[in-house]
Design an enzyme around this catalytic site. Structure first.
Site, PDB file in Angstrom:
ATOM      1  N   GLU A 221      -8.886   0.932  -4.848  1.00 21.72           N
ATOM      2  CA  GLU A 221      -7.436   0.858  -4.718  1.00 21.72           C
ATOM      3  C   GLU A 221      -7.079  -0.498  -4.136  1.00 21.72           C
ATOM      4  OE1 GLU A 221      -3.729   3.599  -3.029  1.00 21.72           O
ATOM      5  OE2 GLU A 221      -5.808   4.129  -2.568  1.00 21.72           O
ATOM      6  N   LEU A 222      -6.341  -1.285  -4.867  1.00 22.60           N
ATOM      7  CA  LEU A 222      -6.078  -2.676  -4.517  1.00 22.60           C
ATOM      8  C   LEU A 222      -5.438  -2.809  -3.136  1.00 22.60           C
ATOM      9  CD1 LEU A 222      -6.151  -5.615  -5.580  1.00 22.60           C
ATOM     10  CD2 LEU A 222      -3.821  -5.245  -6.440  1.00 22.60           C
ATOM     11  N   ASP A 223      -6.058  -3.654  -2.293  1.00 21.70           N
ATOM     12  CA  ASP A 223      -5.549  -3.993  -0.957  1.00 21.70           C
ATOM     13  C   ASP A 223      -5.401  -2.779  -0.041  1.00 21.70           C
ATOM     14  OD1 ASP A 223      -5.382  -6.664  -1.713  1.00 21.70           O
ATOM     15  OD2 ASP A 223      -3.296  -6.492  -2.365  1.00 21.70           O
ATOM     16  N   GLN A 224      -6.188  -1.736  -0.269  1.00 17.56           N
ATOM     17  CA  GLN A 224      -6.073  -0.519   0.532  1.00 17.56           C
ATOM     18  C   GLN A 224      -7.373  -0.165   1.249  1.00 17.56           C
ATOM     19  OE1 GLN A 224      -3.077   1.166   0.917  1.00 17.56           O
ATOM     20  NE2 GLN A 224      -2.288  -0.603  -0.201  1.00 17.56           N
TER      21      GLN A 224
END
Length: 279
Positions: A221-224
């Site tokens: 999950e992008l940037d998570q």
């Protein structure tokens, strides 16, 4: 005597610290430093122990019954060759240059195996540091091929850590799955605020009084992913976007370098989408 780091994680219950300490003592070991944390929400005990052991001490065998008794997940890290690192970057080179310099100066105990990029902007910089550079451009008609080639390059190099030094490509899930909690990304924002592209422009439009940078483990999950380190600097209405970018790039360099150091020194324990950092 060999200095060793143990990282421990298990459900919280009485007797864990005593059991670990007694096991180390029974081996003739000596605890140099110990730090621990109990996450009461998740009912989880986490500990980092630095200890010296006589040469030949069978730590694994001694720890097995302790791990079984306490349902413990644990790691052991002994002295050895400098960790092998791959650095991925794109057009912006400030984090890359900082990492190369810190390794050269001995501030980071790491062996940078190579730098790979989808652009050739920093090939000369990397060469000056005596590090191999790999150019993997993105073909407009087949962008997924570049991701697959980058994955293969990193996998075949057998590296211990992948550092995304402002690498502006999304890694495929198979890539991330091969390196769980071993890919560190620097995001030019204080997550979870201002995710995605142009966070400094977003910050300017919102009139923020602080800007920040976040180093985290990459996940699907992008940037998570789990956050390792963050920092901020104050700004005011007088700062324009160019000022925010200048201040932010300084933060990015220091935040990423510290996150890499913490990981290399085995000071980070990740669980769920959180970390405990024993610094």
């Amino acid at each position: 005597m060999t200095q060793t780091v143990l990282l421990l994680r298990c459900p919280d219950r009485p007797g864990i610290v005593a059991a670990v300490g007694q096991t180390i003592a029974a081996l003739g070991g000596n605890i140099i430093h110990a730090d621990q944390h109990t996450d009461r929400v998740h009912d989880l005990f986490l500990q980092r122990v630095e200890a010296t052991f006589p040469d030949g001490a069978d730590i694994e065998a001694a720890m097995r019954p302790v791990a079984a008794a306490y349902d413990m997940t644990w790691e052991i890290h002994r002295p050895g060759p400098s960790p092998r690192i791959a650095v991925l970057c794109s057009k912006q080179g400030h984090c890359l240059a900082d990492l190369l310099s810190r390794v050269d100066l001995g501030e980071l105990d790491a062996d940078i195996q190579f730098v790979a990029s989808n652009h050739d902007d920093h090939e000369a910089l990397v060469a000056r540091h005596g590090v191999d550079f790999h150019l993997l451009p993105v073909a407009p008609d087949d962008p997924s091929r570049q991701s697959a080639d980058m994955h293969a390059l990193v996998r075949d190099a057998d590296v211990d850590l992948v550092v995304l030094a402002r690498y502006m490509r999304i890694l495929p899930e198979a890539f991330i799955a091969d390196f769980p909690n071993r890919i560190i990304n620097i995001h030019h924002s204080f997550l979870p605020a201002f995710v995605g592209a142009k966070p400094y422009h977003q910050a300017y439009e919102r009139g923020v009084k602080l800007i920040g940078a976040t180093a985290h483990y990459a996940t699907g999950e992008l940037d998570q992913g789990p956050i390792i380190h963050q920092d901020v600097t104050p700004v005011s209405h007088r700062h324009e976007v160019t000022d925010l970018i200048r201040l932010g790039t300084d933060l990015e360099k220091s935040v990423l370098a510290r996150a890499v150091r913490l990981h290399l020194e085995h000071r980070v324990l990740a669980y769920g989408n959180r970390t405990v950092v024993f610094d």
